[in-house]
Scaffold this active site. Structure first.
Site, PDB file in Angstrom:
ATOM      1  N   GLU A 605       1.014  -1.345   0.047  1.00 45.25           N
ATOM      2  CA  GLU A 605       0.037   0.012   0.041  1.00 45.25           C
ATOM      3  C   GLU A 605       1.032   1.176   0.016  1.00 45.25           C
ATOM      4  OE1 GLU A 605      -2.928   0.323  -0.589  1.00 45.25           O
ATOM      5  OE2 GLU A 605      -4.359  -1.021   0.191  1.00 45.25           O
ATOM      6  N   SER A 606       1.748   1.189   0.828  1.00 44.78           N
ATOM      7  CA  SER A 606       2.663   2.444   0.995  1.00 44.78           C
ATOM      8  C   SER A 606       4.058   2.261   1.106  1.00 44.78           C
ATOM      9  CB  SER A 606       2.226   3.255   2.368  1.00 44.78           C
ATOM     10  OG  SER A 606       2.540   2.333   3.536  1.00 44.78           O
TER      11      SER A 606
END
Length: 734
Positions: A605-606
């Protein structure tokens, strides 16, 4: 069991205490022009309580860290109290308590303390004052910090930025001129040249601005920066009346960098000048398509085809016009246009991608017979290529969906046993042959095919799914230690680089963007040495900079080649880190989610960047949308929630763990649908399960959203690597 700290697994590597939020070394990082009497130096061994507070802050537990720091500010030892005030100020800044941070930083910057602590506090105070609109106060603080904290050109550049905000370009230019001779690194020189160009433009010194931008272009760090500078060069040339030069800059940006947002502005500038004819309709369409302007893109591509229906850009115009049509929601029309390209321009290099994309769209629409024809055509034309192997697998899969089980198995068997086909697609075919044989009741044949898949692609999705199937029937275990070798890279060589030392000082002073540019330029210089890139990753392997560490570890791994499991063990753990291990474990236990699964998801995700912001507005480590965050806050009883709290690691991990746990509960512990729902939402997954049925492998293979299809596979692979590196050698099933 999750280990206590990732750093404990980096063997004999360099301690990370000097990076980012840790204490600066006593020796100056750069030569200082100041002749001021040196103040007290920071002792390298902090108080145990201070170390505990630093650990809590680094892990994202800002509340507990602030409590520790407040207690330490009452210490009788002045140097310890000063460090505690600084730590408290930095912690409250991270927690977005600006008034509290300002008060603590003022105490840390008081005269009589250690120079470097005072300097860090003064710079952070200056940034805080500037953020709150008080550039005059920021200027005074930056001037006070300069003799205490040598940061190369960056303090004059901060003052130049303040003067620019105050609309005093002459002073901004003077500060930038002071900065340029101090810029000894490539990134520092680029920053100084940028500021000189901007100040010259503000003073209407266009010739000077053009000169500075021309010097800046070769040292710009990224494609986005180069695009912006080319646009500025075009605008300056236009203002100077040098039309041909301006057109060259604008046209080059449109033709060579169409995916950059500045290309749209360059195209608009050409239209304003009446010179849009220097770019073709297809080139203009490519710019519009890249920026999501699909109606304009289709109109431009249509004009290109009307003008030259069989010209050199016709295939490109047809292909991207079809994709624009798809983005507008006309799936069947897009599929028809993509398949037609193979007949209209059979020699185009875009034909394989068009056939694959068109076939996938038809498959998602349950037009299976036509999808099978598209896949067969592509596989026959490109039998040994990756895209041809993918098409051959999908041909078999479509036959399977049609109920033509024998035809599907024949296609998959030919692919699985084709020695020249790429191993991941051979493994995918073997996985599905095993599933087919299992459904037919032939357990011996199914296990043989699953062993083949696991051997062909042991680190990839198909091999892992096959291994999980074998694990369910007790027939397979992966050995996670067979290729784990220690690394011999030496971070001390990288640590000695001036750019690295400057970057750590900038990080400590709160100038994260400037530090990031210094590190990016250093990584480019180290790009030919995987060992040094890995060493840079080691030096940055702590929560505040883990996303940078991961980026450089990926570059090192790419340069070394091979599967993740064959890389040196410390590099593997840099590729699959646990920077917020304590928080992940606590939230995982609270909501019943494996913390390693949470880490696998956050990695995708990040990349462990707590400040990550997606183009659609998702925030933080777990990339929670603000409106979803509001709903989660209500469910958890969080009072006073605001979206910026998602940028705090503790909040993001809490909300992400709660949301993932909810998806796992909704789908009865089935990992693949739960991951798909995290990415695409419950509504889409419910519809897919209704349409495709409950079988997890069929579900995962039929996900129609390309982003979600990839997301599920990558997180599944990530989860395996985390289990392999941080748990006993057991491959889990569902």
């Amino acid at each position: 069991m999750v280990p206590r700290l990732l750093a404990a697994h980096l063997l004999g590597f360099f301690s990370l205490a000097a990076v980012a939020l840790a204490l600066l070394p006593a020796a100056p990082l750069l030569p200082s022009a100041s002749t001021a009497t040196p103040g007290p130096t920071i002792q390298p061994t902090p108080h145990p309580g201070l170390a505990e507070a630093e650990t809590l802050r680094a892990s994202g537990d800002y509340g507990a860290a602030a409590e520790r720091y407040r207690a330490l500010t009452q210490q009788a030892q002045p140097s310890l109290a000063q460090l505690a005030w600084l730590g408290l100020g930095e912690t409250l800044l991270a927690a977005r308590d600006q008034p509290g941070a300002g008060a603590a930083l003022e105490r840390a910057s008081a005269p009589g303390g250690a120079d470097q602590v005072r300097g860090r506090a003064l710079v952070r105070l200056a940034l805080l004052r500037r953020d709150r609109g008080d550039c005059r106060a920021a200027l005074a603080l930056l001037a006070a910090a300069e003799p205490l904290l040598p940061l190369g050109p960056y303090l004059p550049l901060q003052r130049a930025a303040c003067y620019a905000e105050l609309d005093e370009p002459a002073q901004a230019l003077a500060e930038a001129q002071l900065a340029l001779p101090q810029a000894t690194t490539r990134a520092g020189r680029a920053a100084a040249l940028e500021r000189l160009a901007r100040a010259s433009l503000a003073l209407e010194q266009r010739e000077e601005a053009a000169r500075w931008y021309a010097e800046l272009l070769p040292v710009a760090a990224t494609e986005a920066e180069r695009a912006r500078i080319r646009y500025q060069l075009g605008q300056v040339a236009r203002a100077l009346g040098r039309e041909a030069e301006a057109v060259d800059h604008f046209r080059g940006l449109v033709v060579e960098q169409p995916a950059q947002p500045w290309a749209t502005r360059a195209l608009e500038a050409l239209q304003e000048m009446g010179r849009q004819g220097v770019v073709s309709y297809a080139q203009a369409g490519q710019v519009y398509f890249s920026q999501g302007l699909y109606a304009q893109a289709r109109a431009a591509f249509a004009a290109s085809l009307e003008l030259e229906p069989a010209g050199p850009e016709a295939a490109q115009a047809r292909y991207f016009s079809a994709l624009a049509r798809l983005r507008q929601g006309d799936e069947q029309g897009a599929a028809e246009a993509l398949l037609a390209l193979a007949d209209e321009a059979p020699a185009s290099e875009l034909v394989p991608a068009a056939l694959l994309r068109g076939g996938r769209i038809l498959e998602s629409l349950d037009l299976l017979g036509r999808a099978a024809q598209a896949f067969e055509r592509l596989a026959t034309a490109s039998p040994d290529s990756p895209i041809g192997a993918e098409a051959r697998f999908r041909q078999g899969f479509v036959h399977w969906l049609e109920g033509k089980r024998m035809a599907a198995e024949a296609v998959w068997a030919a692919l699985a046993d084709a020695g020249r086909a790429p191993a991941p697609w051979r493994a995918q075919a073997s996985l599905w042959l095993g599933l087919a044989r299992a459904q037919a009741g032939d357990q011996a044949a199914s296990q043989e095919r699953w062993r083949q898949a696991a051997s062909l692609d042991p680190q990839g999705y198909a091999g892992l799914r096959a291994a999980s199937r074998l694990d369910e029937v007790g027939g397979w275990r992966l050995d996670p230690t067979s290729n784990l070798q220690p690394s011999t890279s030496n971070p001390a060589e990288v640590e000695a680089q001036p750019a690295y030392r400057l970057a750590t000082a900038l990080l400590a002073a709160g100038l994260e963007a400037e530090a990031g540019r210094e590190l990016a330029a250093l990584a480019d210089d180290l790009d030919r040495s995987p060992e040094r890139l890995a060493a840079l990753g080691v030096l940055l392997a702590q929560p505040a900079t883990q996303h940078l560490s991961l980026a450089y570890a990926r570059r090192a791994a790419s340069a070394l080649g091979g599967s993740p499991g064959a890389l040196p063990l410390p590099l593997q753990r840099l590729l699959y880190p646990l920077p917020y291990e304590a928080l992940a474990r606590a939230q995982g236990e609270r909501f019943g989610v494996d913390p390693l699964l949470l880490a696998a998801l956050i990695r995708q995700e990040s990349s462990f960047n707590p400040g990550a912001r997606s183009p659609v507005g998702a925030l933080g480590l777990a990339q929670v949308m603000p409106q979803t965050g509001q709903l989660i806050a209500q469910a958890l009883g969080v009072v006073g929630f605001t979206p910026d709290r998602l940028l705090q690691p503790r909040v993001s991990l809490e909300f992400g763990a709660w949301y993932l746990a909810g998806r796992l509960e909704r789908y009865q512990g089935q990992l693949l649908p739960a991951l798909a729902a995290y990415n695409a939402g419950d509504g889409a997954v419910n519809a897919w399960l209704t349409q495709y049925g409950p079988d997890p492998d069929t579900f995962a293979e039929r996900i129609p959203y390309p982003e979600t299809y990839r997301f599920v596979r990558i997180v599944y692979e990530n989860y395996h690597h985390y289990q392999r590196l941080y748990e006993p050698p057991v491959v889990r099933g569902q």
